[in-house]
Design a protein around this motif. Sequence first.
Motif: not given
Length: 138
Positions: A4, A6, A79, A81, A83-84, A103-105
């Motif tokens: 991922t 992250s 952008t 995420g 977890d992508d 990276v956006v949440e």
Amino acid sequence: MTRTVSELMTPHPTVVEVTDTLRAVAQTMATQDIGSLVVAEEGTVVGIVTDRDLVVRGLAEGIGLDAPVGQLATDDLLTVGPDDDVADVVRIMREQAVRRVPVVEGGAAVGVLSIGDLAAELDPSSALADISEAPANN
């Protein structure tokens, strides 16, 4: 096993507001020795700006140092995420020819994924990985 975003991103990116001046943004880049900043409007990610943007789209075009960074920030923003799937993001970055993605949440920046991050992790013997891992030039 799927990796991922992250796992590879640089966490805690520096975020500036669309109203911050180009001078302030350039000073932040110099102080933190970084070449890009996430741009937000009231905390919501709306763009990204690089040192190259400041020079090519700012100074070279005669835009003054007191102009707001929102004037130069890339607003057609890709952008991802946290977890992508990294493989999917790499494909999209390649197709859209982008070097870094916020990276956006929940609208807020939680990281940045760059081609340097990807090279360091996925191709550690590459020249790009070596450059990305090297200490900054002073």
